[in-house]
Design a protein around this motif. Structure first.
Motif, PDB file in Angstrom:
ATOM      1  N   ARG A 141       0.791  -1.230   0.000  1.00  0.00           N
ATOM      2  CA  ARG A 141       0.000   0.000   0.000  1.00  0.00           C
ATOM      3  C   ARG A 141       0.823   1.280   0.000  1.00  0.00           C
ATOM      4  O   ARG A 141       0.261   2.364  -0.100  1.00  0.00           O
ATOM      5  CB  ARG A 141      -0.966   0.054   1.206  1.00  0.00           C
ATOM      6  CG  ARG A 141      -1.941  -1.077   1.281  1.00  0.00           C
ATOM      7  CD  ARG A 141      -3.056  -0.779   2.241  1.00  0.00           C
ATOM      8  NE  ARG A 141      -2.571  -0.434   3.566  1.00  0.00           N
ATOM      9  CZ  ARG A 141      -3.293   0.218   4.472  1.00  0.00           C
ATOM     10  NH1 ARG A 141      -4.512   0.608   4.171  1.00  0.00           N
ATOM     11  NH2 ARG A 141      -2.799   0.487   5.651  1.00  0.00           N
ATOM     12  N   PHE A 181      -7.245   6.317   2.595  1.00  0.00           N
ATOM     13  CA  PHE A 181      -6.093   6.317   1.718  1.00  0.00           C
ATOM     14  C   PHE A 181      -4.834   5.993   2.481  1.00  0.00           C
ATOM     15  O   PHE A 181      -4.641   6.434   3.601  1.00  0.00           O
ATOM     16  CB  PHE A 181      -5.956   7.685   1.052  1.00  0.00           C
ATOM     17  CG  PHE A 181      -4.700   7.852   0.228  1.00  0.00           C
ATOM     18  CD1 PHE A 181      -4.492   7.070  -0.883  1.00  0.00           C
ATOM     19  CD2 PHE A 181      -3.730   8.771   0.589  1.00  0.00           C
ATOM     20  CE1 PHE A 181      -3.348   7.216  -1.651  1.00  0.00           C
ATOM     21  CE2 PHE A 181      -2.584   8.925  -0.164  1.00  0.00           C
ATOM     22  CZ  PHE A 181      -2.392   8.145  -1.280  1.00  0.00           C
ATOM     23  N   ALA A 188       0.876   6.389  -5.661  1.00  0.00           N
ATOM     24  CA  ALA A 188      -0.339   5.633  -5.349  1.00  0.00           C
ATOM     25  C   ALA A 188      -1.181   5.402  -6.596  1.00  0.00           C
ATOM     26  O   ALA A 188      -1.244   6.246  -7.492  1.00  0.00           O
ATOM     27  CB  ALA A 188      -1.161   6.370  -4.300  1.00  0.00           C
ATOM     28  N   GLN A 192      -6.595   4.051  -4.927  1.00  0.00           N
ATOM     29  CA  GLN A 192      -6.229   4.225  -3.530  1.00  0.00           C
ATOM     30  C   GLN A 192      -6.762   5.535  -2.970  1.00  0.00           C
ATOM     31  O   GLN A 192      -7.011   5.640  -1.770  1.00  0.00           O
ATOM     32  CB  GLN A 192      -4.707   4.169  -3.354  1.00  0.00           C
ATOM     33  CG  GLN A 192      -4.132   2.774  -3.447  1.00  0.00           C
ATOM     34  CD  GLN A 192      -2.654   2.754  -3.152  1.00  0.00           C
ATOM     35  OE1 GLN A 192      -1.842   2.744  -4.067  1.00  0.00           O
ATOM     36  NE2 GLN A 192      -2.286   2.764  -1.895  1.00  0.00           N
ATOM     37  N   THR A 197      -8.025  -0.716  -2.418  1.00  0.00           N
ATOM     38  CA  THR A 197      -6.643  -1.173  -2.555  1.00  0.00           C
ATOM     39  C   THR A 197      -6.607  -2.687  -2.646  1.00  0.00           C
ATOM     40  O   THR A 197      -7.265  -3.375  -1.868  1.00  0.00           O
ATOM     41  CB  THR A 197      -5.798  -0.735  -1.336  1.00  0.00           C
ATOM     42  OG1 THR A 197      -5.891   0.679  -1.193  1.00  0.00           O
ATOM     43  CG2 THR A 197      -4.337  -1.108  -1.531  1.00  0.00           C
ATOM     44  N   SER A 201      -2.819  -2.499  -6.899  1.00  0.00           N
ATOM     45  CA  SER A 201      -2.357  -1.169  -6.500  1.00  0.00           C
ATOM     46  C   SER A 201      -0.847  -1.169  -6.297  1.00  0.00           C
ATOM     47  O   SER A 201      -0.156  -0.200  -6.641  1.00  0.00           O
ATOM     48  CB  SER A 201      -3.061  -0.735  -5.208  1.00  0.00           C
ATOM     49  OG  SER A 201      -4.463  -0.803  -5.338  1.00  0.00           O
TER      50      SER A 201
END
Length: 706
Positions: A141, A181, A188, A192, A197, A201
Motif C-alpha cells: 500500500r 487512503f 499511489a 487508492q 486497494t 495497486s
C-alpha cells in the motif's frame, strides 16, 4: 546515518535489553524512528523501528507494529525479514528486523536517471517479493522509492521494506493513514485515493517508481489534491521510453485496475519474455479517438438513443459568436434574433441545494438550455428564464461548482448575479480538503464569494460496532463502551473495546475492521490476547463480580518485587494472593492456566488441601498475603509448587482466584490437568457452584525472552 540529536530516544552506545547496542540513527519518521544496532550476543547488525515517546502509550500504534511483526511469515529475499516486537524496561516498544545495507531508490532518484537494464532487474526482483507477499494476502500500500533498498548497491539484491503504513498523519503529511487512503500521492494507484486497494495497486506503484527512477524525477501531479485526483485518471507519460520498458510501465500503470497486469507473477513473465506477452498495437486510425474513461459503454447502434450534448458550454459559445455576449442579451439587442424580449430579473438569484438526498433548484436562468441542464441534476425545480447582470461564464462556472460538490451529502449554492456563497458538509476529510484546496476557498471563474466546507463524521451506530465485535469474538464476548447518546458514537467519541481474543492476528483484524468504520475517531483496544487453551477456559468461567483481592509478584531467589508480572527465561515467578481485610470467611480456589494449555491448581491441592479463609489467615487481621507459587528453594523444604520459566512455552498465563462460601467441584481437582479437562469440570459443576461463588479475580503473568 543521520546525526543524533539530544532529543532522540536512543543515543549511540545505548544498550537495549542487555542485547542490542545502538550504533546510529538510520531515519526519522512521523511516528517511529529506525536505528542501526548490533547484537552483543551474535555480533549481527539489525535495524530497530522504535515508536516515538508520544505514541508509546497509544494502542493504535501498538497494533500497527503488531501487524508489521506478523509479516515475518513472508519468506523471500526481496522482502525485509522481521523478527518480533520487544519492550524496554521503561516501556518503549521496538520492532526488530534485518539491517539492509545499501542505498534506497529515493537516493538514486536524487542522483539522476537510472539505466533501463538496472531498472528491469529491480522491477523483476521487487515483483517477485510482492508475489510472495500477495500470496499471503498482504498488500504493501505504500510502495515508493524510499521503501526499496539495493543491498550493497546491487539492483539484483533489491529489498522491500516498511510494510507497516505507520506514517505521519498530521495535516499536510505526504502519506495518509486510515480507511480512505494509504500511500504517497506520487506513486499511489488512482483507486487508492478513494480507499480501494488490492494487489494491483502495488503493481501500479512499482511501475510508477520505476518510471520516476528512469526519468530521474518524481511525477508532477498538480498543486493540490483536486488536481492530483484529476491527473490520476490519466495514463502516465511514457513518451520516449525504450522498449520493453515503455510497454511494461503502460501495462503496470493503467488507470483502470482491470486493464493492468493482474498479478506480480504476470509482471515477472513479461520481463522474462516481453515479445511473447506484448499487447497488440491499436489500429492507426484509432489513435485519434479519445474516449473519456468516465463515460458508460455505448449501446448498439440500432437501439442507441440520441446522446444529449453539454448544454451550458454551448449556450456560452453561441453568445460569443454573435459578438455581444450576455450584455447584448440583457439589453435586448438580440431580441430580433431570439424572439420575444425576456423580463429582467434584479437580483438574478439562483439557489441550488442538496438536503436529505434530494437536490432542488429555484430562481432564474438565462435560457431554456440552462433550465434543462439544472432539471437533469435536480429532482425539484422552480426555474424561470430571465435576463440579468451575469458574466459570460456564469453557466459554466455553476456547472463546475455542481460537479465538484456532487459527492457531498449536503450543500447549498446561493447566488445573486455573480456573487454568492457555497456551504457544504462532508463526511470524508479528504473530500472536504480537496474541495477547499481546488478552488482556494473561493467560488470559481467569474463568480465571487466564499466556499465553506464543514467536515463532520457520520454517527457510528452501536449496532455496527456490536456486529464487528461479534464477528471477531473467538475467546468469549467483546464489549464496547456505551455511546453517550445511547444510539451511536459521535464525531469526537472514542471507541474502547474490552474482552479477550485468542491471538494477535485477531487483535489486528479487529482493529482494522473498527478503523474502517470509525473514521477519525480513536480506537482503543483494551483487550487481552490469550491463546487457544486459555480461551477454552475463558468461555466456561463462572459469571461472578471481581473483589478487592490483590496479586503480588516477585522474583524467586532475589526477593525483588515484580509488579509488571513479566518474567524472563530462567526466572522463578513467586505469586502471593493478597486477601483484603473484609475477606474473613469462605474458601479460596487458586489456579494458574499456563500458555502451554495446562492448568495447575495451586490451592487447594493434594499437598495443600486446606483452603478455608479462616485457616489461611491464621488469626491475622487486615490484608493478608497467601503464597501460592513459591521460591524454588522454599518449595524444596515445604513441598509447595514452584515454577521456572524456560523458552519452550512463552506467552500469557492467567492466575485465577475464586472466593466461595463452600468448597467447589464436589471434591479436589488433580494438581495439574489439561485446559479441556478443567473446562469440562467448570461446565459440569456450573449449576451447583454458581450460587456458591461470590467473586472472581484474575491477573495475567507473562513469560518472555530477555
Amino acid at each position: 546515518m543521520l546525526e543524533s540529536l539530544p532529543g532522540d530516544l536512543f543515543q549511540p552506545g545505548d544498550l537495549l535489553n542487555n542485547t542490542y547496542r545502538i550504533e546510529g540513527l538510520l531515519g526519522r519518521g512521523g511516528t517511529s524512528d529506525v536505528y542501526k544496532a548490533r547484537s552483543e550476543i551474535s555480533g549481527n547488525l539489525v535495524a530497530l523501528k522504535v515508536l516515538k515517546r508520544e505514541h508509546a502509550a497509544n494502542e493504535d500504534f501498538h497494533v500497527l507494529l503488531a501487524r508489521e511483526e506478523n509479516i515475518r511469515e513472508i519468506r523471500h529475499d526481496a522482502v525485509v525479514r522481521y523478527s518480533e516486537n520487544h519492550r524496554t524496561p521503561d516501556g518503549h516498544i521496538y520492532l526488530l528486523m534485518d539491517f539492509v545495507d545499501g542505498p534506497a531508490l529515493d537516493k538514486k532518484l536524487k542522483q539522476g536517471p537510472m539505466a533501463k537494464e538496472d531498472l528491469l532487474i529491480v522491477c523483476r526482483r521487487v515483483a517477485q517479493g510482492l508475489e510472495a507477499a500477495h500470496g499471503r494476502n498482504i498488500v504493501h500500500r505504500d510502495l515508493s522509492p524510499d521503501n526499496i533498498i539495493l543491498r550493497g548497491g546491487n539492483p539484483a539484491q533489491a529489498v522491500i521494506i516498511d510494510f507497516g503504513i505507520a506514517k505521519d498523519t498530521n495535516p499536510g503529511a505526504e502519506t495518509i493513514v486510515g480507511n480512505e487512503f494509504a500511500g504517497k500521492y506520487s506513486y499511489a494507484a488512482p483507486e487508492q485515493l478513494s480507499g480501494q486497494t488490492d494487489a494491483r495497486s502495488d503493481i501500479y506503484s512499482l511501475g510508477a517508481l520505476i518510471l520516476a527512477n528512469f526519468r530521474g524525477a518524481a511525477p508532477k501531479l498538480g498543486n493540490n489534491p483536486m488536481e492530483v485526483v484529476e491527473n490520476k485518471k490519466n495514463p502516465l507519460d511514457t513518451d520516449g521510453l525504450p522498449e520493453p520498458l515503455k510497454t511494461l510501465i503502460n501495462r503496470m500503470c493503467d488507470p483502470d485496475p482491470a486493464k493492468r497486469f493482474q498479478s506480480a507473477a504476470e509482471v515477472v513473465r513479461f520481463i522474462d519474455n516481453p515479445v511473447a506477452d506484448a499487447a497488440p498495437e491499436p489500429e492507426a486510425e484509432e489513435a485519434t479517438i479519445i474516449v473519456p474513461p468516465s463515460k458508460p459503454t455505448p449501446k448498439p447502434e440500432a437501439t442507441q438513443e440520441p446522446k444529449p450534448k453539454s448544454r451550458l458550454p454551448l449556450v456560452l459559445a453561441a453568445v460569443v459568436l454573435v459578438g455581444g455576449g450576455v450584455g447584448a442579451y440583457v439589453s435586448g439587442t438580440l431580441d430580433g434574433v431570439i424572439g420575444e424580449k425576456l423580463p429582467v430579473a434584479d437580483p438574478f438569484a439562483l439557489v441550488v441545494e442538496k438536503a436529505d438526498g434530494t437536490i432542488s433548484a429555484s430562481g432564474f436562468v438565462p435560457d431554456e438550455t440552462s433550465r434543462t441542464t439544472l432539471a437533469d441534476i435536480a429532482t425539484q425545480t422552480d426555474l424561470a428564464i430571465a435576463r440579468g447582470d451575469i458574466a459570460d461564464s456564469w453557466a459554466l462556472d455553476i456547472e463546475t461548482v455542481l460537479a465538484a460538490v456532487a459527492p457531498l451529502p449536503t450543500w447549498k449554492l446561493s447566488l445573486s448575479g455573480n456573487s454568492g456563497t457555497l456551504t457544504a458538509s462532508a463526511t470524508d476529510a479528504n473530500q472536504a480538503a480537496m474541495l477547499e484546496q481546488a478552488f482556494g476557498g473561493q467560488l470559481p471563474g467569474a463568480l465571487e464569494g466564499p466556499i465553506e466546507v464543514a467536515f463532520k463524521l457520520p454517527v457510528l451506530t452501536q449496532e455496527t460496532v456490536t456486529e464487528i465485535l461479534d464477528q471477531h469474538a473467538n475467546c468469549g464476548p467483546l464489549f464496547a463502551n456505551a455511546p453517550a447518546s445511547g444510539i451511536g458514537y459521535a464525531e469526537a467519541e472514542p471507541l474502547q473495546i474490552k474482552g479477550p481474543v485468542a491471538d494477535t492476528a485477531t487483535r489486528v483484524t479487529l482493529f482494522d475492521a473498527l478503523r474502517a468504520e470509525a473514521g477519525a475517531r480513536r480506537v482503543i483496544l483494551d483487550v487481552d490476547v490469550l491463546n487457544p487453551a486459555l480461551c477454552v477456559i475463558e468461555q466456561h468461567l463462572p459469571k461472578a463480580p471481581p473483589s478487592t483481592v490483590d496479586f503480588a509478584f516477585s522474583v524467586g531467589g532475589e526477593g525483588n518485587p515484580n509488579p509488571s508480572g513479566r518474567f524472563y527465561v530462567g526466572e522463578n515467578p513467586v505469586i502471593d494472593v493478597v486477601m483484603p481485610a473484609d475477606m474473613t470467611d469462605g474458601f479460596l480456589t487458586v489456579s494458574i492456566l499456563d500458555v502451554s494449555g495446562n492448568v495447575f491448581h495451586l490451592l487447594p491441592n493434594i499437598g495443600r488441601p486446606d483452603n478455608a479463609v479462616a485457616d489461611l489467615r491464621a488469626g491475622q487481621t487486615g490484608a493478608v498475603p497467601v503464597r501460592v507459587a513459591f521460591d524454588l528453594e522454599e518449595a524444596q523444604t515445604n513441598g509447595g509448587i514452584a515454577f521456572q520459566v524456560d523458552d519452550t512455552s512463552l506467552g500469557k498465563s492467567k492466575v485465577l482466584v475464586l472466593h466461595s462460601n463452600a468448597p467447589l467441584f464436589e471434591g479436589m481437582r488433580p494438581t495439574t490437568e489439561s485446559a479441556t479437562g478443567f473446562a469440562e469440570a467448570l461446565q459440569t459443576s456450573a449449576a451447583a457452584d454458581t450460587d456458591r461463588i461470590t467473586s472472581l479475580d484474575t491477573r495475567m503473568l507473562i513469560t518472555a525472552q530477555p
